[in-house]
Design a protein around this motif. Structure first.
Motif, PDB file in Angstrom:
ATOM      1  N   ARG A 127      -7.136   5.444  -5.327  1.00 18.24           N
ATOM      2  CA  ARG A 127      -7.479   6.952  -5.551  1.00 18.24           C
ATOM      3  C   ARG A 127      -5.963   7.841  -5.599  1.00 18.24           C
ATOM      4  NH1 ARG A 127     -13.040   8.108  -2.408  1.00 18.24           N
ATOM      5  NH2 ARG A 127     -13.661   6.018  -2.076  1.00 18.24           N
ATOM      6  N   LEU A 128      -4.935   7.275  -5.510  1.00 20.58           N
ATOM      7  CA  LEU A 128      -3.668   7.835  -5.594  1.00 20.58           C
ATOM      8  C   LEU A 128      -3.364   8.948  -4.550  1.00 20.58           C
ATOM      9  CD1 LEU A 128      -3.116   7.875  -9.480  1.00 20.58           C
ATOM     10  CD2 LEU A 128      -2.480   6.098  -7.828  1.00 20.58           C
ATOM     11  N   VAL A 129      -3.840   8.697  -3.356  1.00 19.15           N
ATOM     12  CA  VAL A 129      -3.694   9.823  -2.359  1.00 19.15           C
ATOM     13  C   VAL A 129      -2.293   9.335  -1.441  1.00 19.15           C
ATOM     14  CG1 VAL A 129      -4.365  10.677  -0.154  1.00 19.15           C
ATOM     15  CG2 VAL A 129      -6.233   9.935  -1.847  1.00 19.15           C
ATOM     16  N   PRO A 130      -1.281  10.219  -1.553  1.00 19.33           N
ATOM     17  CA  PRO A 130       0.140  10.016  -0.969  1.00 19.33           C
ATOM     18  C   PRO A 130       0.005  10.134   0.578  1.00 19.33           C
ATOM     19  CG  PRO A 130      -0.042  12.198  -1.988  1.00 19.33           C
ATOM     20  CD  PRO A 130      -1.281  11.520  -2.456  1.00 19.33           C
ATOM     21  N   GLY A 131       1.021   9.239   0.923  1.00 18.00           N
ATOM     22  CA  GLY A 131       1.418   9.304   2.372  1.00 18.00           C
ATOM     23  C   GLY A 131       1.973   8.080   2.650  1.00 18.00           C
ATOM     24  N   ASP A 132       2.198   7.849   4.022  1.00 17.38           N
ATOM     25  CA  ASP A 132       2.631   6.560   4.616  1.00 17.38           C
ATOM     26  C   ASP A 132       1.438   5.547   4.683  1.00 17.38           C
ATOM     27  OD1 ASP A 132       5.500   6.776   4.871  1.00 17.38           O
ATOM     28  OD2 ASP A 132       4.801   8.193   6.668  1.00 17.38           O
ATOM     29  N   ARG A 133       1.425   4.713   5.604  1.00 16.19           N
ATOM     30  CA  ARG A 133       0.328   3.608   5.419  1.00 16.19           C
ATOM     31  C   ARG A 133       0.039   3.622   6.770  1.00 16.19           C
ATOM     32  NH1 ARG A 133       2.002  -1.478   1.984  1.00 16.19           N
ATOM     33  NH2 ARG A 133      -0.500  -1.982   1.967  1.00 16.19           N
ATOM     34  N   PRO A 134      -0.605   4.715   7.526  1.00 10.06           N
ATOM     35  CA  PRO A 134      -0.763   4.731   9.036  1.00 10.06           C
ATOM     36  C   PRO A 134      -2.038   3.858   9.183  1.00 10.06           C
ATOM     37  CG  PRO A 134      -1.658   6.837   8.056  1.00 10.06           C
ATOM     38  CD  PRO A 134      -0.936   5.973   6.922  1.00 10.06           C
ATOM     39  N   ALA A 135      -2.381   3.488  10.429  1.00 11.37           N
ATOM     40  CA  ALA A 135      -3.560   2.890  10.847  1.00 11.37           C
ATOM     41  C   ALA A 135      -4.578   4.019  11.012  1.00 11.37           C
ATOM     42  CB  ALA A 135      -3.360   2.320  12.334  1.00 11.37           C
ATOM     43  N   GLY A 136      -5.807   3.521  10.824  1.00 10.66           N
ATOM     44  CA  GLY A 136      -6.989   4.396  10.682  1.00 10.66           C
ATOM     45  C   GLY A 136      -7.506   4.912   9.307  1.00 10.66           C
ATOM     46  N   VAL A 137      -7.255   4.258   8.403  1.00 10.49           N
ATOM     47  CA  VAL A 137      -7.672   4.591   7.187  1.00 10.49           C
ATOM     48  C   VAL A 137      -8.854   3.505   6.608  1.00 10.49           C
ATOM     49  CG1 VAL A 137      -6.975   5.198   4.684  1.00 10.49           C
ATOM     50  CG2 VAL A 137      -5.428   5.719   6.675  1.00 10.49           C
ATOM     51  N   TYR A 138      -9.909   3.697   6.379  1.00 11.35           N
ATOM     52  CA  TYR A 138     -10.807   2.720   5.894  1.00 11.35           C
ATOM     53  C   TYR A 138     -11.596   3.096   4.706  1.00 11.35           C
ATOM     54  CZ  TYR A 138     -10.533   1.631  10.838  1.00 11.35           C
ATOM     55  OH  TYR A 138     -10.245   1.096  12.250  1.00 11.35           O
ATOM     56  N   THR A 139     -12.331   2.283   4.147  1.00  5.27           N
ATOM     57  CA  THR A 139     -13.677   2.517   3.237  1.00  5.27           C
ATOM     58  C   THR A 139     -14.600   2.237   4.155  1.00  5.27           C
ATOM     59  OG1 THR A 139     -13.622   0.194   2.544  1.00  5.27           O
ATOM     60  CG2 THR A 139     -12.448   1.600   1.099  1.00  5.27           C
ATOM     61  N   THR A 140     -15.727   2.453   3.495  1.00  5.41           N
ATOM     62  CA  THR A 140     -17.260   2.298   4.447  1.00  5.41           C
ATOM     63  C   THR A 140     -17.263   0.982   4.696  1.00  5.41           C
ATOM     64  OG1 THR A 140     -17.782   4.184   2.992  1.00  5.41           O
ATOM     65  CG2 THR A 140     -19.322   2.899   4.577  1.00  5.41           C
ATOM     66  N   GLY A 141     -16.891  -0.047   3.913  1.00  2.00           N
ATOM     67  CA  GLY A 141     -17.082  -1.164   3.923  1.00  2.00           C
ATOM     68  C   GLY A 141     -16.225  -1.753   4.970  1.00  2.00           C
ATOM     69  N   GLU A 142     -15.280  -1.508   4.990  1.00  4.71           N
ATOM     70  CA  GLU A 142     -13.963  -1.846   6.161  1.00  4.71           C
ATOM     71  C   GLU A 142     -14.569  -1.116   7.490  1.00  4.71           C
ATOM     72  OE1 GLU A 142     -10.070  -2.012   2.996  1.00  4.71           O
ATOM     73  OE2 GLU A 142     -10.586  -0.173   4.303  1.00  4.71           O
TER      74      GLU A 142
END
Ligand SMILES: Cc1cc2nc3c(=O)[nH]c(=O)nc-3n(C[C@H](O)[C@H](O)[C@H](O)COP(=O)(O)OP(=O)(O)OC[C@H]3O[C@@H](n4cnc5c(N)ncnc54)[C@H](O)[C@@H]3O)c2cc1C
Length: 407
Positions: A127-142
């Motif tokens: 979805r091209l959302v910028p930022g670092d790759r922190p923990a706490g980022v999910y899709t519903t399936g994940e």
């Protein structure tokens, strides 16, 4: 390398694949084998630990995991062979797949192959959302897998991207995991139907996610409203919901044409792709529908697979269906001669109350009607294509348009 042959090979043991296998096995179709890359069969419902499954196809309510077990047991009872931990990685021939599993590589040939590989949500990177790759980022399936399958601790405060049915399911999953849902965020403008949650969560419409903050762990999500206003919501978890993409890799590597709207393999009303002998069914065709819809499609596809095993017929030419106006996609998206009783699934890119549906071919009006329902990006309209018998098999593309008025 091991080489084997079966009669029907089904890739994916979700509701669609299991339903195809159940309906085919034991009916004289020969050997039916289902390959599943996960360690357990059942597909997405395995980690949807809530009610709401089974009503449409089995006429009884059950939880996702119970539904997955029920479908698995039915396929086994019917005589299908289910193999888990087997990933189909590519093709070694028109009807021969390559697999990898703990026991090594294998080539498996079949008289018919059914792709039932499902769909997934597009993650933050797509979805091209910028930022670092922190923990706490999910899709519903994940998120569901983390909570329901692995019992992991998720976080404290979560922002949910999306406001459709899956976003509402996400609110329930988060609350059961002890996480406070702070808001639902959607780019859709205006007032949306109330999410129907027992304990409401604020819905921010006309709002886009522009960045994720935080390094080791997420600390906040930056938002921009359509009027230009900006804000940062403090949270340690964000869940990206919806925005489905069919698991179309196998179709793509086979060189099977995809539909530009659904991004799944293009199929006709008999679930036939562009490659003779290869069928596709379930969410791989169109992104997320209900499990019951996927299973019912599987049951219908089984009849067509059986017919193909008996007569070997595959249409040489089919007319494509092209979407226009507010239509994001339509499925099926090819017309074969004799496709008279087709039911079309239509998905719009924005909400339209009582939209007008217009169907033309080479400038000839095939059909026009005002639908009595509301079209929108979260739910499909099911429209019987009673006009399908009037499609000229030698003509150009059929154009289907959804709009506000008669224009
Ligand atoms: C959060 C959420 C909530 C939902 N709630 C409901 C609900 O309440 N009621 C309802 O009816 N439906 C619900 N659904 C929808 C339902 O789960 C899906 O419609 C259904 O699972 C689709 O079935 P499928 O067989 O097409 O795909 P899937 O269930 O996705 O199964 C596809 C299978 O194929 C396997 N696979 C993919 N590629 C390969 C490969 N190369 N090799 C081997 N295996 C492969 C995958 O591992 C997977 O198991 C929900 C979905 C989600 C995400």
């Amino acid at each position: 390398m091991n080489r084997r042959t079966v009669d029907v090979l089904v890739v994916g043991a979700g509701p669609a694949g299991l339903a195809v296998a159940t309906a085919l096995a034991g009916t004289g179709a020969g050997s039916v084998e289902v390959l599943e890359r996960e360690q357990e069969t059942g597909g997405v419902p395995r980690h949807c630990d809530r009610g709401g499954f089974g009503l449409r196809d089995l006429r009884r309510p059950m939880s996702g995991p119970t539904y997955a077990r029920h479908r698995t047991a039915a396929a086994l009872r019917a005589g299908a062979v289910l193999r888990t931990g087997v990933m189909v990685t590519g093709w070694a021939g028109p009807l021969t797949v390559e697999t990898t599993s703990r026991t090594g590589l294998e080539q498996l040939s079949a008289r018919a192959v059914v792709l039932a590989t499902g769909a997934r949500e597009r993650p933050r990177s797509a979805r091209l959302v910028p930022g670092d790759r922190p923990a706490g980022v999910y899709t519903t399936g994940e998120l569901q897998q983390a909570v329901h399958l692995y019992g992991q601790r998720v976080g404290e405060r979560a922002l949910i991207v999306g406001a459709g049915p899956v976003a509402r399911a996400t609110v329930g999953t988060l609350r059961r995991a002890g996480v406070e849902p702070v808001a639902l965020v959607t780019e859709e403008p205006g007032l949306l139907p109330r999410p129907g949650l027992r304990r409401p969560v604020p819905v921010l419409t006309g709002t886009a996610v522009t960045a994720l903050h935080g390094r080791g762990r997420l600390t906040g999500v930056a938002l921009r409203r359509h009027d230009g206003g900006t804000a940062v919501v403090a949270c340690d978890t964000v869940v990206f919901t919806g925005d489905w993409i069919p698991e179309h890799e196998l179709a793509r590597t086979a060189g099977i044409a995809l539909d530009a709207g659904t991004r799944g393999p293009a199929v006709d009303a008999s679930f036939r792709t562009a490659r003779p002998g290869v069928f596709a069914v379930g969410n791989v065709l169109h992104g997320v529908e209900t499990a019951g819809a996927a299973a019912l499609e599987g049951r219908r596809a089984a009849v067509r697979v059986r017919r193909f095993l008996d007569d070997g017929r595959w249409p040489e030419v089919r007319v494509p269906l092209v979407t226009e106006g507010a239509l994001r996609w339509a499925a099926p998206n090819l017309f074969a001669p004799g496709d008279a009783g087709t039911r079309l699934l239509l998905r719009a890119e924005r909400r339209i109350v009582r939209p007008v549906l217009t169907v033309t071919q080479d400038g000839r009006l095939l059909h026009r009607e005002r639908l009595l329902r509301t079209a929108g990006p979260e739910r499909s309209l099911v429209v019987p294509a009673r006009w399908a018998g009037r499609v000229d098999g030698d003509g150009g593309a059929v154009r289907i348009c959804l709009g506000q008025g008669y224009g």
